[in-house]
Each structure stands twice: as structure tokens, then as C-alpha cells.
Design an enzyme around this catalytic site. Structure first.
Site, PDB file in Angstrom:
ATOM      1  N   ASP A  67     -10.193 -79.936  70.882  1.00  0.00           N
ATOM      2  CA  ASP A  67     -10.888 -79.522  72.101  1.00  0.00           C
ATOM      3  C   ASP A  67      -9.887 -79.192  73.206  1.00  0.00           C
ATOM      4  O   ASP A  67      -8.803 -79.776  73.259  1.00  0.00           O
ATOM      5  CB  ASP A  67     -11.829 -80.665  72.548  1.00  0.00           C
ATOM      6  N   ASN A 116     -21.458 -73.737  68.338  1.00  0.00           N
ATOM      7  CA  ASN A 116     -20.522 -72.704  68.811  1.00  0.00           C
ATOM      8  C   ASN A 116     -21.050 -71.282  68.616  1.00  0.00           C
ATOM      9  O   ASN A 116     -20.573 -70.349  69.278  1.00  0.00           O
ATOM     10  CB  ASN A 116     -19.156 -72.835  68.125  1.00  0.00           C
TER      11      ASN A 116
HETATM   12  C1  FPP Z   1     -12.647 -76.215  71.436  1.00  0.00           C
HETATM   13  O1  FPP Z   1     -12.063 -75.738  72.604  1.00  0.00           O
HETATM   14  C2  FPP Z   1     -12.200 -75.510  70.266  1.00  0.00           C
HETATM   15  C3  FPP Z   1     -13.000 -74.731  69.481  1.00  0.00           C
HETATM   16  C4  FPP Z   1     -14.412 -74.525  69.770  1.00  0.00           C
HETATM   17  C5  FPP Z   1     -12.525 -74.059  68.287  1.00  0.00           C
HETATM   18  C6  FPP Z   1     -11.297 -74.595  67.623  1.00  0.00           C
HETATM   19  C7  FPP Z   1     -10.560 -73.434  67.088  1.00  0.00           C
HETATM   20  C8  FPP Z   1      -9.228 -73.328  66.981  1.00  0.00           C
HETATM   21  C9  FPP Z   1      -8.320 -74.437  67.273  1.00  0.00           C
HETATM   22  C10 FPP Z   1      -8.580 -72.044  66.582  1.00  0.00           C
HETATM   23  C11 FPP Z   1      -8.954 -71.472  65.256  1.00  0.00           C
HETATM   24  C12 FPP Z   1      -9.022 -72.451  64.147  1.00  0.00           C
HETATM   25  C13 FPP Z   1      -8.355 -72.379  62.966  1.00  0.00           C
HETATM   26  C14 FPP Z   1      -8.647 -73.361  61.908  1.00  0.00           C
HETATM   27  C15 FPP Z   1      -7.349 -71.355  62.670  1.00  0.00           C
HETATM   28  P1  FPP Z   1     -13.025 -75.222  73.758  1.00  0.00           P
HETATM   29  O2  FPP Z   1     -13.078 -73.756  73.679  1.00  0.00           O
HETATM   30  O3  FPP Z   1     -14.356 -75.911  73.698  1.00  0.00           O
HETATM   31  O4  FPP Z   1     -12.218 -75.715  75.020  1.00  0.00           O
HETATM   32  P2  FPP Z   1     -12.810 -76.121  76.442  1.00  0.00           P
HETATM   33  O5  FPP Z   1     -13.658 -77.343  76.234  1.00  0.00           O
HETATM   34  O6  FPP Z   1     -11.571 -76.409  77.247  1.00  0.00           O
HETATM   35  O7  FPP Z   1     -13.573 -74.955  76.950  1.00  0.00           O
END
Ligand code: FPP
Length: 256
Positions: free
Chosen positions: A25, A73
């Protein structure tokens, strides 16, 4: 210690968690802090995925589960969902050789049928190619949600009852576990969440019953191998009792 792992001297290989799960996250906040588009945060987050998979393998972790895309998501802006799918596809294709040389077996947990067809194909190919690898299991949770996972498991069990192959009283905890995406896998010993949020967010709610939790303030794109090692050291110092009391060294066996 396995000979093909590079252990950190501060870690005790006997006390390492077998299954580590991570709620990655903070990509959006990482980008926002730099006045960048959220997608840049996901791009940097993908690089962290690569380094943490490598670190987990080298440190001797048996199973690593990464929460890469939740059932919720899908409700994000279309452009962000497309960018995440593109990064996933890139990972599934470009990491094949590395997964093979490092002996990592890939599994996908979640609603694979909801993923774009090209991602399904690339995922299947990588899963198939890495099927016999024995070094570490990497689970990518994609279109994964714990409530959806439990719901589909309950539906399957209900169908079995309707068909007469089992009776309601035959249902055991093990049987429920065997109807989840994680069937035949040990529950996570340790769940790490980055970015300082204190919740599970629909991740492994059944499997987390006795998992140790570690919340770090570090945002996922900034999360490093050293951060991971520090958390593993913290895990090794914990006393896991699974609801029981600690065994006493007293002669009468009474709890300390
Ligand atoms: C949360 O950060 C993260 C995600 C929803 C997706 C995770 C994806 C990756 C790490 C990249 C792609 C994955 C792979 C396996 C190559 P957020 O967007 O919710 O962050 P925030 O809470 O700060 O908005």
C-alpha cells in the site's frame, strides 16, 4: 540453511516465517508526495515487487503472497486499472527467466476469469512454466477479495450438499480451507502492510486467524530489503501462542 539462499547474519533460519503475505500500500501517496501521477507510484511499486521477491527468495522464505489487485480495485479510474494491468503483464512476461533461474513457482489467487484475456494467457504460461520449481512459492493475489473467496467456497460446499456428496455436519475448518484459493497452502505466519494503515482490506481474512501482523509506515515504493529484514527480526522475537498459554519450565507444568 538452504545452500542456495543468502541469509542475513541477524536472522535465525530456524525461526523464519514460512509464509509471508504483503499488503502493498502507498503507491498513490508516494506519487502524490512527488507531484506525480498515481501511475508513477505503481511503476516504482513494481520495482519494489521485483526486489522483494528476490530478497524473499535469498532470505529463505518459503512462500510469499503479494496483494497486487483487489476485487475493489476494479472501481478505480479506468486509466489506473489499465496501467496496473499493463504492469502486471510486464511482470508476468519479463520475470519468467528470473523466476526460473531462482526456482520460484508462481500461483495466482483470485478471480482469474475477470482478468483481461491477455493477462490470463500470460499468467497461465508463467504458472505452467514454473510449476516444478522448488525454491519458493510466489502467490500473486489478483482480483482477489477474501469475502468473494469465502463466498465462492461456500457456494461449492452448498452444491456438494445439494448433490448429496457431503452432509452439513461433515463440514470442517479444514474443508473450508480446502475450498479457498489458498487450498493446500499453509496460512500466512506474517502479514506485512506498508503505508501505516491498520486494516486487512479484505485480504486473507480466514487465513489470517493466527498470523502475526506488522504495519510499517514506509510506503510500498520505498520499502526495501533492509526494511523486510528488520520486520523478520521483529517476527523472530515474537511469542506465538495460537490462543494457548506458554509452556512452563516449572516442574508442575503450571503456566508461567
Ligand atoms: C496500493 O497502493 C497498491 C495497489 C492497489 C496495487 C499494487 C500494485 C503494484 C505494487 C504494482 C504492480 C504489481 C505487480 C505484481 C507487478 P494505492 O494506490 O492504494 O496507494 P494509496 O493508498 O497511497 O493511494
Amino acid at each position: 540453511m538452504k545452500s542456495d539462499t543468502i541469509q542475513d547474519a541477524r536472522l535465525d533460519s530456524e525461526k523464519l516465517p514460512f509464509h509471508v503475505a504483503m499488503i502493498m500500500d502507498g503507491n498513490g501517496r508516494w506519487a502524490k508526495q512527488r507531484l506525480m501521477n498515481r501511475v508513477k507510484g505503481h511503476e516504482k511499486g513494481s520495482k519494489t515487487v521485483r526486489s522483494i521477491v528476490t530478497a524473499a527468495r535469498e532470505l529463505g522464505i518459503g512462500m510469499l503472497t503479494l496483494y497486487a489487485f483487489s476485487t475493489e480495485n476494479w472501481a478505480r479510474p479506468k486509466i489506473e486499472v489499465s496501467a496496473l494491468m499493463m504492469l502486471l503483464k510486464r511482470f508476468l512476461v519479463s520475470e519468467r527467466d528470473t523466476l526460473m533461474t531462482r526456482g520460484v513457482r508462481l500461483n495466482i489467487l483470485g478471480q482469474q476469469e475477470k482478468l483481461p484475456e491477455d493477462i490470463q494467457r500470460e499468467a497461465e504460461k508463467t504458472v505452467e512454466m514454473t510449476r516444478s520449481n522448488q525454491g519458493m512459492v510466489l502467490n500473486l493475489a489478483l482480483s482477489y477479495g477474501s469475502r468473494q473467496e469465502i463466498t465462492q467456497g461456500v457456494q461449492t460446499l452448498a452444491r456438494k450438499i445439494k448433490a448429496g456428496s457431503i452432509q452439513p455436519n461433515d463440514i470442517t475448518e479444514e474443508m473450508i480451507s480446502d475450498h479457498l484459493y489458498t487450498r493446500q497452502m499453509p496460512d500466512p505466519d506474517l502479514i506485512i502492510r506498508t503505508s501505516g494503515e491498520y486494516r486487512l482490506s479484505n485480504f486473507m481474512m480466514w487465513q489470517a486467524a493466527y498470523s502475526e501482523l506488522f504495519i510499517t509506515q514506509t510506503l510500498w515504493p520505498d520499502f526495501t530489503r533492509d526494511d523486510f529484514v528488520e520486520i523478520l527480526i521483529n517476527f523472530q522475537e515474537r511469542d506465538r501462542r495460537f490462543g494457548r498459554v506458554k509452556c512452563s519450565t516449572l516442574k508442575d507444568g503450571s503456566p508461567q
